[in-house]
Scaffold this motif. Structure first.
Motif, PDB file in Angstrom:
ATOM      1  N   LEU A 236       0.842  -1.197   0.000  1.00 27.81           N
ATOM      2  CA  LEU A 236       0.000   0.000   0.000  1.00 27.81           C
ATOM      3  C   LEU A 236       0.876   1.246   0.000  1.00 27.81           C
ATOM      4  O   LEU A 236       2.097   1.169   0.239  1.00 27.81           O
ATOM      5  CB  LEU A 236      -0.919   0.026   1.218  1.00 27.81           C
ATOM      6  N   MET A 237       0.240   2.422  -0.225  1.00 22.70           N
ATOM      7  CA  MET A 237       0.907   3.718  -0.133  1.00 22.70           C
ATOM      8  C   MET A 237       0.158   4.557   0.902  1.00 22.70           C
ATOM      9  O   MET A 237      -1.077   4.587   0.937  1.00 22.70           O
ATOM     10  CB  MET A 237       0.911   4.451  -1.494  1.00 22.70           C
ATOM     11  N   LEU A 238       0.933   5.241   1.737  1.00 22.32           N
ATOM     12  CA  LEU A 238       0.361   6.071   2.807  1.00 22.32           C
ATOM     13  C   LEU A 238       0.987   7.468   2.767  1.00 22.32           C
ATOM     14  O   LEU A 238       2.181   7.613   2.486  1.00 22.32           O
ATOM     15  CB  LEU A 238       0.615   5.438   4.174  1.00 22.32           C
ATOM     16  N   GLU A 239       0.159   8.433   3.073  1.00 26.22           N
ATOM     17  CA  GLU A 239       0.669   9.800   3.245  1.00 26.22           C
ATOM     18  C   GLU A 239       0.911  10.031   4.725  1.00 26.22           C
ATOM     19  O   GLU A 239      -0.018   9.978   5.541  1.00 26.22           O
ATOM     20  CB  GLU A 239      -0.334  10.821   2.706  1.00 26.22           C
ATOM     21  N   LEU A 240       2.160  10.264   5.062  1.00 24.49           N
ATOM     22  CA  LEU A 240       2.546  10.371   6.466  1.00 24.49           C
ATOM     23  C   LEU A 240       2.969  11.794   6.812  1.00 24.49           C
ATOM     24  O   LEU A 240       3.534  12.513   5.983  1.00 24.49           O
ATOM     25  CB  LEU A 240       3.699   9.413   6.775  1.00 24.49           C
ATOM     26  N   ARG A 241       2.678  12.140   8.046  1.00 23.71           N
ATOM     27  CA  ARG A 241       3.179  13.381   8.620  1.00 23.71           C
ATOM     28  C   ARG A 241       4.322  13.060   9.580  1.00 23.71           C
ATOM     29  O   ARG A 241       4.552  11.892   9.922  1.00 23.71           O
ATOM     30  CB  ARG A 241       2.061  14.116   9.355  1.00 23.71           C
ATOM     31  N   GLU A 242       4.995  14.079   9.994  1.00 29.90           N
ATOM     32  CA  GLU A 242       6.118  13.862  10.897  1.00 29.90           C
ATOM     33  C   GLU A 242       5.632  13.238  12.207  1.00 29.90           C
ATOM     34  O   GLU A 242       4.589  13.637  12.739  1.00 29.90           O
ATOM     35  CB  GLU A 242       6.831  15.198  11.158  1.00 29.90           C
ATOM     36  N   GLN A 243       6.380  12.253  12.695  1.00 34.12           N
ATOM     37  CA  GLN A 243       6.119  11.507  13.919  1.00 34.12           C
ATOM     38  C   GLN A 243       4.998  10.477  13.775  1.00 34.12           C
ATOM     39  O   GLN A 243       4.583   9.860  14.770  1.00 34.12           O
ATOM     40  CB  GLN A 243       5.805  12.446  15.095  1.00 34.12           C
ATOM     41  N   ASP A 244       4.511  10.232  12.553  1.00 34.35           N
ATOM     42  CA  ASP A 244       3.581   9.113  12.360  1.00 34.35           C
ATOM     43  C   ASP A 244       4.339   7.780  12.487  1.00 34.35           C
ATOM     44  O   ASP A 244       5.556   7.719  12.240  1.00 34.35           O
ATOM     45  CB  ASP A 244       2.916   9.209  10.982  1.00 34.35           C
ATOM     46  N   GLU A 245       3.596   6.714  12.854  1.00 32.36           N
ATOM     47  CA  GLU A 245       4.193   5.384  13.048  1.00 32.36           C
ATOM     48  C   GLU A 245       3.503   4.375  12.143  1.00 32.36           C
ATOM     49  O   GLU A 245       2.279   4.387  12.001  1.00 32.36           O
ATOM     50  CB  GLU A 245       4.057   4.943  14.507  1.00 32.36           C
ATOM     51  N   VAL A 246       4.300   3.465  11.564  1.00 30.38           N
ATOM     52  CA  VAL A 246       3.772   2.372  10.740  1.00 30.38           C
ATOM     53  C   VAL A 246       4.397   1.070  11.252  1.00 30.38           C
ATOM     54  O   VAL A 246       5.633   0.984  11.384  1.00 30.38           O
ATOM     55  CB  VAL A 246       4.097   2.591   9.244  1.00 30.38           C
ATOM     56  N   TRP A 247       3.560   0.067  11.496  1.00 25.17           N
ATOM     57  CA  TRP A 247       4.036  -1.196  12.063  1.00 25.17           C
ATOM     58  C   TRP A 247       3.073  -2.323  11.697  1.00 25.17           C
ATOM     59  O   TRP A 247       1.998  -2.098  11.125  1.00 25.17           O
ATOM     60  CB  TRP A 247       4.214  -1.094  13.582  1.00 25.17           C
ATOM     61  N   VAL A 248       3.464  -3.590  12.049  1.00 27.40           N
ATOM     62  CA  VAL A 248       2.681  -4.785  11.713  1.00 27.40           C
ATOM     63  C   VAL A 248       2.196  -5.423  13.012  1.00 27.40           C
ATOM     64  O   VAL A 248       2.976  -5.594  13.963  1.00 27.40           O
ATOM     65  CB  VAL A 248       3.515  -5.791  10.894  1.00 27.40           C
ATOM     66  N   ARG A 249       0.891  -5.777  13.032  1.00 23.75           N
ATOM     67  CA  ARG A 249       0.288  -6.374  14.231  1.00 23.75           C
ATOM     68  C   ARG A 249      -0.322  -7.740  13.903  1.00 23.75           C
ATOM     69  O   ARG A 249      -1.042  -7.887  12.908  1.00 23.75           O
ATOM     70  CB  ARG A 249      -0.786  -5.436  14.769  1.00 23.75           C
ATOM     71  N   LEU A 250      -0.033  -8.749  14.760  1.00 27.07           N
ATOM     72  CA  LEU A 250      -0.626 -10.081  14.639  1.00 27.07           C
ATOM     73  C   LEU A 250      -1.923 -10.131  15.436  1.00 27.07           C
ATOM     74  O   LEU A 250      -1.969  -9.674  16.587  1.00 27.07           O
ATOM     75  CB  LEU A 250       0.350 -11.158  15.145  1.00 27.07           C
ATOM     76  N   PHE A 251      -2.973 -10.670  14.783  1.00 28.12           N
ATOM     77  CA  PHE A 251      -4.282 -10.693  15.441  1.00 28.12           C
ATOM     78  C   PHE A 251      -4.254 -11.628  16.640  1.00 28.12           C
ATOM     79  O   PHE A 251      -3.493 -12.594  16.693  1.00 28.12           O
ATOM     80  CB  PHE A 251      -5.343 -11.129  14.424  1.00 28.12           C
ATOM     81  N   ARG A 252      -5.117 -11.341  17.622  1.00 26.34           N
ATOM     82  CA  ARG A 252      -5.152 -12.122  18.851  1.00 26.34           C
ATOM     83  C   ARG A 252      -5.718 -13.534  18.594  1.00 26.34           C
ATOM     84  O   ARG A 252      -6.308 -13.801  17.548  1.00 26.34           O
ATOM     85  CB  ARG A 252      -5.963 -11.389  19.914  1.00 26.34           C
ATOM     86  N   GLY A 253      -5.597 -14.394  19.624  1.00 31.70           N
ATOM     87  CA  GLY A 253      -5.830 -15.819  19.416  1.00 31.70           C
ATOM     88  C   GLY A 253      -7.251 -16.274  19.536  1.00 31.70           C
ATOM     89  O   GLY A 253      -7.511 -17.252  20.247  1.00 31.70           O
ATOM     90  N   GLU A 254      -8.223 -15.636  18.949  1.00 29.59           N
ATOM     91  CA  GLU A 254      -9.575 -16.180  18.909  1.00 29.59           C
ATOM     92  C   GLU A 254      -9.597 -17.448  18.056  1.00 29.59           C
ATOM     93  O   GLU A 254     -10.348 -18.372  18.298  1.00 29.59           O
ATOM     94  CB  GLU A 254     -10.546 -15.134  18.350  1.00 29.59           C
ATOM     95  N   ARG A 255      -8.775 -17.405  17.007  1.00 26.75           N
ATOM     96  CA  ARG A 255      -8.557 -18.589  16.186  1.00 26.75           C
ATOM     97  C   ARG A 255      -7.068 -18.859  16.134  1.00 26.75           C
ATOM     98  O   ARG A 255      -6.277 -17.950  16.336  1.00 26.75           O
ATOM     99  CB  ARG A 255      -9.124 -18.365  14.773  1.00 26.75           C
ATOM    100  N   GLU A 256      -6.692 -20.053  15.847  1.00 24.02           N
ATOM    101  CA  GLU A 256      -5.262 -20.388  15.818  1.00 24.02           C
ATOM    102  C   GLU A 256      -4.624 -19.645  14.652  1.00 24.02           C
ATOM    103  O   GLU A 256      -4.963 -19.877  13.500  1.00 24.02           O
ATOM    104  CB  GLU A 256      -5.072 -21.898  15.682  1.00 24.02           C
ATOM    105  N   ASN A 257      -3.727 -18.741  14.977  1.00 21.14           N
ATOM    106  CA  ASN A 257      -3.162 -17.804  14.020  1.00 21.14           C
ATOM    107  C   ASN A 257      -1.649 -17.823  14.180  1.00 21.14           C
ATOM    108  O   ASN A 257      -1.131 -17.727  15.301  1.00 21.14           O
ATOM    109  CB  ASN A 257      -3.727 -16.403  14.279  1.00 21.14           C
ATOM    110  N   ALA A 258      -0.907 -17.916  13.001  1.00 20.32           N
ATOM    111  CA  ALA A 258       0.549 -17.992  13.098  1.00 20.32           C
ATOM    112  C   ALA A 258       1.170 -17.647  11.758  1.00 20.32           C
ATOM    113  O   ALA A 258       0.515 -17.693  10.702  1.00 20.32           O
ATOM    114  CB  ALA A 258       0.981 -19.373  13.545  1.00 20.32           C
ATOM    115  N   ILE A 259       2.468 -17.284  11.818  1.00 23.07           N
ATOM    116  CA  ILE A 259       3.282 -17.070  10.622  1.00 23.07           C
ATOM    117  C   ILE A 259       4.544 -17.914  10.778  1.00 23.07           C
ATOM    118  O   ILE A 259       5.064 -18.074  11.874  1.00 23.07           O
ATOM    119  CB  ILE A 259       3.620 -15.579  10.398  1.00 23.07           C
ATOM    120  N   PHE A 260       5.012 -18.454   9.640  1.00 26.52           N
ATOM    121  CA  PHE A 260       6.109 -19.420   9.680  1.00 26.52           C
ATOM    122  C   PHE A 260       7.413 -18.754   9.250  1.00 26.52           C
ATOM    123  O   PHE A 260       7.445 -17.891   8.369  1.00 26.52           O
ATOM    124  CB  PHE A 260       5.809 -20.593   8.762  1.00 26.52           C
ATOM    125  N   SER A 261       8.501 -19.226   9.874  1.00 29.13           N
ATOM    126  CA  SER A 261       9.858 -18.870   9.478  1.00 29.13           C
ATOM    127  C   SER A 261      10.808 -19.813  10.213  1.00 29.13           C
ATOM    128  O   SER A 261      10.406 -20.530  11.133  1.00 29.13           O
ATOM    129  CB  SER A 261      10.175 -17.407   9.814  1.00 29.13           C
TER     130      SER A 261
END
Length: 281
Positions: A236-261
Motif C-alpha cells: 500500500l501507499m500512505l501519506e505520512l506526517r512527521e512523527q507518524d508510526e507504521v508497524w505490523v500487528r498479529l491478530f489475537r488468538g480467537e482462532r489459531e493464528n501464526a506465521i512461519f519462518s
C-alpha cells in the motif's frame, strides 16, 4: 504806548506788507491805471457781447511772439493758458535703506499631496547595459530520502492479546528511521510512502495480520487454513506526517493464528520508502 507796543505794531505792519505784496503784483497794470484816468476821459461806449469777448481776449492774452509776464494771472478757461509742470516727486534710493540678510527661518510643514497626474508617454529604449559579473554559487538541491527493509527469522504464534511483529534482521535502515526494538517505522520526513509486507503461512493454521498506521488498521493480510503453506503479500501507499508510526500487528488468538519462518531462511519481510516529499510541488 510803550516801546514794547510800538515794536509789536511794526512787526504786524511788516507781516501785512509781505502778505499783500504778491497779491498786489498780480493785478494787471491796466486795472491799476484805470482809476487815474476816470476823471479825465469820458466813459467808453457800451459794447455788445462779441466786443466784450474780444476785448477780454486781448486784455488777458499775450500778443504773438511775446511771452506772458511772470506776474500776470491767467484763467484756466482762457485759450493758450500755460501748462504748469508738476513738481518732480523725490526718489528714495531703497538700497541705502536695505538691511543685512536675516537668519534662515524654520522649515514649514509639508503640504498636502497633489492630485496624481496622467501617465506620460513611454520613453525610448535605453542602450543595452554591460554584462554583469558572475554570482556566487548556490546551495545544492536538498534531496530527502527515507527507506527501510527488515526481516524476521523466527515463527510467531498468536496469543490472547495483540502482538507487534518485531523483526530481527536489518537489510536497509536509512538514517535509522526504523526502530528494531519496537518494530515500528517513525516518520521524520513527511510525504508519500510505499510499504510492502510478505509472510509465509503455516500448515493447518490461519494467517491474520494488519499493517497499522499509528493505532488505526490500514490494510489486512489474510490467508485461510490450508494443508500446505504459501507465501502471502500485501502492499500500500500512505501519506505520512512527521512523527507518524507504521508497524505490523498479529491478530489475537480467537482462532489459531501464526506465521512461519526458521533460522536458516528469512520468510517474513517488511519494507518501505519515501516516494514524494511533502514540500515538493
Amino acid at each position: 504806548m510803550g516801546a514794547r507796543g510800538w515794536g509789536l505794531a511794526l512787526v504786524c505792519c511788516l507781516l501785512l506788507a509781505f502778505a499783500c505784496g504778491p497779491a498786489l503784483s498780480l493785478v494787471p497794470p491796466v486795472q491799476q491805471e484805470q482809476p487815474e484816468q476816470e476823471g479825465t476821459t469820458e466813459p467808453p461806449p457800451p459794447l455788445d457781447h462779441a466786443d466784450r469777448a474780444e476785448e477780454k481776449h486781448d486784455k488777458y492774452s499775450p500778443s504773438q511772439g511775446q511771452e506772458p509776464p511772470a506776474s500776470q494771472c491767467f484763467r484756466c478757461c482762457d485759450p493758450a493758458a500755460p501748462l504748469y509742470q508738476a513738481a518732480p516727486v523725490p526718489q528714495i534710493n531703497i538700497t541705502i535703506l536695505k538691511g543685512e540678510k536675516g537668519d534662515r527661518g524654520d522649515r514649514g510643514l509639508q503640504g498636502k499631496y497633489g492630485k496624481t497626474g496622467s501617465a506620460g508617454a513611454r520613453g525610448h529604449v535605453g542602450p543595452k547595459g554591460q554584462k554583469g559579473s558572475m554570482g556566487a554559487p548556490g546551495d545544492r538541491c536538498k534531496n530527502h530520502y527515507a527507506a527501510f527493509s527488515v526481516g524476521r527469522r523466527k515463527p510467531l504464534h498468536s496469543n490472547d492479546y495483540y502482538q507487534t511483529v518485531v523483526f530481527d534482521t536489518e537489510f536497509v535502515n536509512l538514517y535509522g528511521h526504523f526502530n528494531m526494538f519496537t518494530g515500528k517505522f517513525y516518520c521524520y520526513v513527511p510525504g508519500i510512502y510505499f510499504f510492502s509486507l510478505n509472510v509465509h503461512t503455516w500448515n493447518q493454521k490461519e494467517t491474520y495480520l494488519h499493517v497499522m498506521k499509528n493505532e488505526e488498521e490500514a490494510v489486512i493480510l489474510y490467508a485461510q487454513v490450508s494443508d500446505r503453506s504459501i507465501m502471502q503479500s500485501q502492499s500500500l501507499m500512505l501519506e505520512l506526517r512527521e512523527q507518524d508510526e507504521v508497524w505490523v500487528r498479529l491478530f489475537r488468538g480467537e482462532r489459531e493464528n501464526a506465521i512461519f519462518s526458521d533460522e536458516f531462511d528469512t520468510y517474513i519481510t517488511f519494507s518501505g520508502y519515501l516516494v514524494k516529499h511533502a514540500a515538493e510541488p
